[in-house]
Design a protein around this motif. Structure first.
Motif, PDB file in Angstrom:
ATOM      1  N   ASN A  21      57.771 -95.935 -11.854  1.00 23.01           N
ATOM      2  CA  ASN A  21      58.211 -95.018 -12.897  1.00 23.01           C
ATOM      3  C   ASN A  21      59.545 -95.411 -13.527  1.00 23.01           C
ATOM      4  O   ASN A  21      59.988 -94.785 -14.477  1.00 23.01           O
ATOM      5  CB  ASN A  21      58.304 -93.601 -12.327  1.00 23.01           C
ATOM      6  N   ASN A  22      60.161 -96.447 -12.998  1.00 24.90           N
ATOM      7  CA  ASN A  22      61.435 -96.937 -13.532  1.00 24.90           C
ATOM      8  C   ASN A  22      61.140 -98.109 -14.474  1.00 24.90           C
ATOM      9  O   ASN A  22      60.754 -99.183 -14.037  1.00 24.90           O
ATOM     10  CB  ASN A  22      62.337 -97.384 -12.384  1.00 24.90           C
ATOM     11  N   THR A  23      61.335 -97.905 -15.767  1.00 24.66           N
ATOM     12  CA  THR A  23      61.067 -98.952 -16.760  1.00 24.66           C
ATOM     13  C   THR A  23      62.352 -99.535 -17.339  1.00 24.66           C
ATOM     14  O   THR A  23      62.311-100.231 -18.353  1.00 24.66           O
ATOM     15  CB  THR A  23      60.197 -98.400 -17.903  1.00 24.66           C
ATOM     16  N   GLY A  24      63.482 -99.241 -16.703  1.00 26.36           N
ATOM     17  CA  GLY A  24      64.749 -99.786 -17.187  1.00 26.36           C
ATOM     18  C   GLY A  24      64.790-101.301 -17.090  1.00 26.36           C
ATOM     19  O   GLY A  24      64.115-101.910 -16.269  1.00 26.36           O
ATOM     20  N   MET A  25      65.609-101.910 -17.944  1.00 32.98           N
ATOM     21  CA  MET A  25      65.759-103.368 -17.969  1.00 32.98           C
ATOM     22  C   MET A  25      67.209-103.721 -17.680  1.00 32.98           C
ATOM     23  O   MET A  25      68.133-103.112 -18.231  1.00 32.98           O
ATOM     24  CB  MET A  25      65.347-103.925 -19.333  1.00 32.98           C
ATOM     25  N   ASN A  26      67.419-104.707 -16.819  1.00 33.62           N
ATOM     26  CA  ASN A  26      68.762-105.172 -16.468  1.00 33.62           C
ATOM     27  C   ASN A  26      68.992-106.568 -17.019  1.00 33.62           C
ATOM     28  O   ASN A  26      68.092-107.406 -17.013  1.00 33.62           O
ATOM     29  CB  ASN A  26      68.954-105.181 -14.949  1.00 33.62           C
ATOM     30  N   LYS A  27      70.205-106.796 -17.454  1.00 36.37           N
ATOM     31  CA  LYS A  27      70.537-108.079 -18.077  1.00 36.37           C
ATOM     32  C   LYS A  27      70.603-109.214 -17.069  1.00 36.37           C
ATOM     33  O   LYS A  27      71.045-109.034 -15.924  1.00 36.37           O
ATOM     34  CB  LYS A  27      71.876-107.985 -18.818  1.00 36.37           C
TER      35      LYS A  27
END
Length: 550
Positions: free
Chosen positions: A494-500
């Motif tokens: 459920n976590n769709t965040g993107m990290n650099k």
């Protein structure tokens, strides 16, 4: 009476129009399935270009959960996960009395756990099973040293004019190591609290004495460590008089947090756990003179929360993981790789390109043949409208099925879930967005979209993704882009965040990020690719089920 009848008629008419509109919206997905316009369902498989891509240093600051420990993997090498966190005062500017004596300093971080249905038969104590723990749960140990952190973790990045958050990366261990304190804070004589630390599933027992009567209380499993009393007496209690505890901004600059440094234990059996450090705390228990009678001591405490900026520091020993490192560093972007290696953290992912890269012809709006048009011919064929009916194919279902390479994985733990996303735009695909199946835990939800391990056939475990809406959009909208897709392991579907990424995957391209939930997961899996050398029944393919216009 006539007015009432009139209004009833109007109400019925509006209701009919409303439900008719809703019905049209609902049925547009499967447009004209019912009737004489279509006949039998057909299917076709398409080749997929699939290759490996190494993920180097990636942003690991302020993750929802963090890894701590050592995870040894015969395929992917050994991952060592350390952690740094700032501290904040639960109550700022405490008033400290005279003649303070520190009784104890206790650090506590609860584990992820499941309570078992039956208590222990002899003691009556509750029993627990730890969740999200990897490696040898029973015998695995690590060397854990906790230091005062000396590296100031800013909130905002001066390189962006303080307009963006400051990011910290998995490979910055040397920055924190250089500036760490000289005193090991978890210096208890009990080695299970430092040089032979392990994650215990037992309930935490605490004895207290009130008016001469001793009582024992139980709480859920947690990391519970005794810290150096003298150090915290000087660093916290004595600092109050000089204004170091007046606000949390002042305090975080003065006491810059804790560095949980992890190394391999002498046991040579590593273990790693996912931790919610933000639920952790340090309590300094002390006594001071009563304000009315200096012959009487009063018990008090100061609580420090493990909140503020954090970073997960990862190191990877891949000395004996040559197959993985070679495949990740040397992808075959022309014909694809035979094996696809997915590894969380500083690891690897798979890149997918749908349809054969051949562009010899195209079709106009009427379905007539034209010359090359910059679109792959296989996609052109799917988009082509029938010259007679003027209709294109109706896509009923489209799937990608990945087969786990059982021979390569051996007895290694297989991740429960992997995540497929739009790599070109660093976002979810349409099928993920449209899937609103119920979310119960971090591991559930989006069940139609898929990605769950199917272990039913032990000889051929698979991950299946339904990408019907993605393919429909690609076919129905001639101006839509056939984007690259990425596949990674995930800790939270459920976590769709993107990290650099600290350095882009491919300099000069838009591939500059990795899914945050992949950064959090220490596991890896080997999948069969789409290369011609892969057996036909294990090869990654795009399956499309469709109905032709008639």
């Amino acid at each position: 009476m006539h007015n009432n009848s009139f209004f009833k008629i109007i109400l019925i008419a509006i209701s009919v129009v409303f439900f008719t509109s809703c019905d049209k919206d609902f049925n547009s997905i499967g447009g004209d399935l019912v009737g004489n316009d279509h006949f039998g369902l057909e299917s076709k498989t398409f080749n997929v270009l699939a290759y490996n891509q190494k993920i180097n240093a990636v942003q690991s600051s302020n993750l929802p959960v963090n890894a701590l420990g050592v995870y040894e993997d015969a395929i992917f090498g050994t991952t060592t996960a350390s952690f740094v966190t700032q501290l904040t005062l639960a109550s700022v500017n405490p008033v400290i009395g005279n003649n303070v004596q520190v009784d104890s300093v206790i650090l506590s971080v609860p584990y992820f756990y499941t309570q078992l249905p039956n208590p222990d038969l002899e003691s009556g104590e509750n029993l627990y099973r730890l969740d999200s723990i990897y490696g040898n749960k029973d015998l695995g140990k690590i060397k854990l040293n906790i230091y005062e952190n000396g590296y100031f973790m800013r909130d905002l990045d001066p390189a962006t004019g303080f307009l963006e958050v400051q990011r910290y990366y998995t490979n910055q261990a040397s920055d924190f190591e250089t500036l760490k304190g000289s005193v090991v804070l978890n210096d208890a004589a009990d080695v299970s609290q430092n040089t032979a630390f392990f994650f215990s599933p037992k309930a935490v027992k605490e004895k207290t004495t009130t008016n001469g009567e001793a009582t024992t209380t139980q709480s859920v499993p947690a990391m519970r460590l005794a810290l150096n009393k003298s150090y915290f007496k000087t660093k916290i209690i004595d600092a109050a008089a000089s204004g170091k505890l007046v606000t949390n901004d002042v305090f975080k600059n003065y006491f810059r947090g804790l560095y949980f440094k992890v190394e391999k234990s002498d046991s040579n059996l590593g273990v790693l756990s996912m931790m919610n450090f933000k639920a952790g705390k340090i309590i300094v228990y002390y006594k001071e003179d009563s304000s009315t009678d200096n012959t009487v001591k009063v018990s008090k405490s100061i609580q420090l929360n493990l909140t503020g900026n954090t970073v997960n520091l990862l190191s990877n020993d891949v000395t004996n993981a040559t197959a993985y490192t070679n495949a990740a560093a040397n992808p075959n972007t022309t014909t694809g790789d035979e094996k696809l290696y997915l590894k969380g953290g500083e690891g690897a992912m798979a890149v997918l390109e749908l349809f054969e890269k051949t562009d010899l012809l195209g079709y106009d709006a009427n379905g007539n043949v034209t010359g090359p048009n910059g679109v792959y011919d296989e996609l052109d064929e799917l988009r082509r409208k029938d010259p007679v009916t003027g209709k294109s194919l109706l896509i009923n279902e489209a799937n990608l099925v990945f087969h786990v390479d059982g021979a390569a994985m051996g007895s290694n733990k297989i991740p429960n879930r992997v995540y497929l996303y739009d790599l070109t735009n660093n976002t979810v695909i349409a099928d993920y967005a449209f899937d609103q199946t119920r979310v119960l835990t971090d591991k559930t939800g989006h069940l139609i979209y898929g990605g769950l391990l199917n272990p039913v056939n032990t000889e051929d475990k698979t991950y299946k993704f339904r990408i019907t809406n993605h393919i429909r959009t690609l076919i129905q909208n001639a101006d839509s882009t056939n984007v690259k897709l990425g596949v990674v392991v995930t800790e939270d579907i459920n976590n769709t965040g993107m990290n650099k990424l600290r350095v882009p995957l491919q300099p000069g391209t838009t591939l500059t990020k990795a899914p945050q939930a992949s950064v959090m997961n220490p596991l890896g899996v080997v999948l069969h690719g789409a290369n011609s050398s892969v057996p036909a029944d294990k090869k990654l393919k795009l399956e499309i089920y469709y109905t032709k216009p008639n």
